[in-house]
Design a protein around this motif. Structure first.
Motif, PDB file in Angstrom:
ATOM      1  N   ARG A 136      51.686  34.126   1.142  1.00 43.35           N
ATOM      2  CA  ARG A 136      51.956  35.293   1.986  1.00 43.35           C
ATOM      3  C   ARG A 136      53.362  35.795   1.721  1.00 43.35           C
ATOM      4  NH1 ARG A 136      51.481  35.298   8.616  1.00 43.35           N
ATOM      5  NH2 ARG A 136      52.258  37.424   8.965  1.00 43.35           N
ATOM      6  N   LEU A 137      53.521  37.106   1.604  1.00 44.69           N
ATOM      7  CA  LEU A 137      54.848  37.685   1.410  1.00 44.69           C
ATOM      8  C   LEU A 137      55.680  37.535   2.675  1.00 44.69           C
ATOM      9  CD1 LEU A 137      53.504  38.975  -1.119  1.00 44.69           C
ATOM     10  CD2 LEU A 137      54.833  41.051  -0.624  1.00 44.69           C
ATOM     11  N   PRO A 138      57.007  37.402   2.538  1.00 45.27           N
ATOM     12  CA  PRO A 138      57.874  37.390   3.724  1.00 45.27           C
ATOM     13  C   PRO A 138      57.693  38.675   4.528  1.00 45.27           C
ATOM     14  CG  PRO A 138      59.095  36.724   1.755  1.00 45.27           C
ATOM     15  CD  PRO A 138      57.764  37.242   1.292  1.00 45.27           C
ATOM     16  N   ARG A 139      58.135  38.640   5.772  1.00 44.82           N
ATOM     17  CA  ARG A 139      58.057  39.821   6.621  1.00 44.82           C
ATOM     18  C   ARG A 139      58.760  41.001   5.943  1.00 44.82           C
ATOM     19  NH1 ARG A 139      61.284  39.377  10.464  1.00 44.82           N
ATOM     20  NH2 ARG A 139      60.406  40.940  11.870  1.00 44.82           N
ATOM     21  N   GLU A 140      58.210  42.192   6.181  1.00 47.68           N
ATOM     22  CA  GLU A 140      58.717  43.386   5.504  1.00 47.68           C
ATOM     23  C   GLU A 140      60.216  43.579   5.662  1.00 47.68           C
ATOM     24  OE1 GLU A 140      58.202  47.801   6.733  1.00 47.68           O
ATOM     25  OE2 GLU A 140      56.490  47.352   5.429  1.00 47.68           O
ATOM     26  N   PRO A 141      60.771  43.512   6.901  1.00 41.85           N
ATOM     27  CA  PRO A 141      62.219  43.737   7.025  1.00 41.85           C
ATOM     28  C   PRO A 141      63.041  42.672   6.297  1.00 41.85           C
ATOM     29  CG  PRO A 141      61.256  43.054   9.127  1.00 41.85           C
ATOM     30  CD  PRO A 141      60.128  43.376   8.221  1.00 41.85           C
ATOM     31  N   ASP A 142      62.560  41.425   6.320  1.00 39.37           N
ATOM     32  CA  ASP A 142      63.287  40.337   5.656  1.00 39.37           C
ATOM     33  C   ASP A 142      63.261  40.514   4.142  1.00 39.37           C
ATOM     34  OD1 ASP A 142      63.678  39.239   8.156  1.00 39.37           O
ATOM     35  OD2 ASP A 142      61.976  37.868   8.008  1.00 39.37           O
ATOM     36  N   LEU A 143      62.085  40.860   3.601  1.00 38.72           N
ATOM     37  CA  LEU A 143      61.958  41.018   2.152  1.00 38.72           C
ATOM     38  C   LEU A 143      62.747  42.237   1.672  1.00 38.72           C
ATOM     39  CD1 LEU A 143      60.707  39.971  -0.446  1.00 38.72           C
ATOM     40  CD2 LEU A 143      58.661  41.340   0.039  1.00 38.72           C
ATOM     41  N   ALA A 144      62.689  43.322   2.428  1.00 34.87           N
ATOM     42  CA  ALA A 144      63.430  44.527   2.051  1.00 34.87           C
ATOM     43  C   ALA A 144      64.929  44.251   2.013  1.00 34.87           C
ATOM     44  CB  ALA A 144      63.119  45.659   3.035  1.00 34.87           C
ATOM     45  N   GLU A 145      65.430  43.530   3.014  1.00 42.03           N
ATOM     46  CA  GLU A 145      66.863  43.210   3.057  1.00 42.03           C
ATOM     47  C   GLU A 145      67.247  42.298   1.893  1.00 42.03           C
ATOM     48  OE1 GLU A 145      70.193  41.269   6.090  1.00 42.03           O
ATOM     49  OE2 GLU A 145      68.075  41.362   6.665  1.00 42.03           O
ATOM     50  N   ARG A 146      66.414  41.330   1.633  1.00 44.50           N
ATOM     51  CA  ARG A 146      66.700  40.381   0.553  1.00 44.50           C
ATOM     52  C   ARG A 146      66.742  41.062  -0.811  1.00 44.50           C
ATOM     53  NH1 ARG A 146      62.742  35.405  -1.231  1.00 44.50           N
ATOM     54  NH2 ARG A 146      63.710  35.040  -3.263  1.00 44.50           N
ATOM     55  N   LEU A 147      65.823  42.014  -1.042  1.00 43.90           N
ATOM     56  CA  LEU A 147      65.743  42.688  -2.331  1.00 43.90           C
ATOM     57  C   LEU A 147      66.666  43.907  -2.421  1.00 43.90           C
ATOM     58  CD1 LEU A 147      61.867  42.559  -2.912  1.00 43.90           C
ATOM     59  CD2 LEU A 147      63.622  41.038  -3.852  1.00 43.90           C
ATOM     60  N   GLY A 148      67.319  44.237  -1.314  1.00 48.25           N
ATOM     61  CA  GLY A 148      68.215  45.387  -1.315  1.00 48.25           C
ATOM     62  C   GLY A 148      67.471  46.704  -1.417  1.00 48.25           C
ATOM     63  N   LEU A 149      66.288  46.773  -0.787  1.00 51.27           N
ATOM     64  CA  LEU A 149      65.449  47.961  -0.867  1.00 51.27           C
ATOM     65  C   LEU A 149      65.216  48.533   0.521  1.00 51.27           C
ATOM     66  CD1 LEU A 149      62.756  46.404  -3.216  1.00 51.27           C
ATOM     67  CD2 LEU A 149      64.448  48.102  -3.912  1.00 51.27           C
ATOM     68  N   SER A 150      64.881  49.802   0.578  1.00 53.20           N
ATOM     69  CA  SER A 150      64.484  50.372   1.858  1.00 53.20           C
ATOM     70  C   SER A 150      63.083  49.877   2.202  1.00 53.20           C
ATOM     71  CB  SER A 150      64.492  51.901   1.796  1.00 53.20           C
ATOM     72  OG  SER A 150      63.421  52.372   0.995  1.00 53.20           O
ATOM     73  N   ARG A 151      62.768  49.853   3.465  1.00 49.61           N
ATOM     74  CA  ARG A 151      61.434  49.400   3.881  1.00 49.61           C
ATOM     75  C   ARG A 151      60.356  50.351   3.372  1.00 49.61           C
ATOM     76  NH1 ARG A 151      61.691  47.501  10.131  1.00 49.61           N
ATOM     77  NH2 ARG A 151      59.491  47.088   9.638  1.00 49.61           N
TER      78      ARG A 151
END
Length: 227
Positions: free
Chosen positions: A25-40
């Motif tokens: 399962r992918l990490p939660r959207e806000p967590d993954l976006a922050e980690r990758l430096g991307l907008s949600r």
């Protein structure tokens, strides 16, 4: 490369590196976006794109998972994104479509029945205000199929069907990664339908040419950026 392409590449790299495995399962959207430096929003578009080619499985209310494919099949699916971007054969089919479709549309402006032309407007209206890319592509294929049939030339219609089918993946990927393409495609379809309805033969050919050249132009630019 677009921001959405960057997001797709980031998720792809997580899978290639083994950080995400089939079934994970992918990490939660806000967590993954922050980690990758991307907008949600960019991350959301990337997830939608990867779900289209069955790399990710979005389960409503449960999360997003890497599909449970064999690793080799999973890599093949992800390689598709790069493969078609670099495949000159796709460009050749797009060039062929640009040569055939305007001629077919011109014939339809002369021969297609008024009832069938009115049916094109109904088909476009059936999409609603905010269609998905998948709905748009399905509608697009049916729209052009009806025009080809309305040309009254079965040989050209058959040729166009063969050529158009080979460009479907590129058209889908453009819809996912290029901003505003859904609205643009719908506007161009309505312009074609109007030209047919008013029997403006030259206009019908011209707007059809501009319409089918859009995907080709986008892919050529993508190839330049890849290079």
């Amino acid at each position: 490369m677009s921001v959405t392409d960057d997001a797709i590449e980031a998720i792809k790299q997580m899978i290639v590196d083994g950080e995400l495995k089939p079934g994970d399962r992918l990490p939660r959207e806000p967590d993954l976006a922050e980690r990758l430096g991307l907008s949600r929003n960019s991350l959301r578009e990337a997830v939608r794109a990867l779900s289209l080619i069955h790399v990710l499985d979005v389960r409503r209310g449960d999360g997003t998972y890497v599909t449970s494919l064999e690793p080799s099949l999973l890599m093949d699916a992800m390689g598709f994104v790069v493969d078609f971007h670099r495949d000159d054969t796709v460009l050749q089919f797009l060039e062929a479509r640009r040569a055939i479709e305007p001629a077919v549309t011109e014939l339809a402006a002369m021969r297609m029945s008024t009832t069938d032309i009115e049916g094109l407007a109904v088909l476009l209206d059936s999409l609603g205000a905010e269609p998905t890319v998948e709905q748009l592509v399905d509608n697009d294929l049916e729209f052009h199929r009806r025009i080809a049939a309305g040309s009254g030339n079965a040989v050209l219609a058959s040729l166009l069907e063969s050529v158009s089918g080979r460009t479907q993946r590129a058209r889908t990927w453009r819809g996912v990664t290029q901003e505003g393409v859904v609205a643009q495609t719908l506007a161009e379809h309505r312009a074609i339908q109007h030209a047919l309805a008013t029997r403006q033969v030259d206009i019908a050919r011209a707007v059809a040419t501009l319409h089918v050249a859009g995907v080709e132009q986008w892919l050529r630019q993508t190839l330049v950026e890849q290079a």
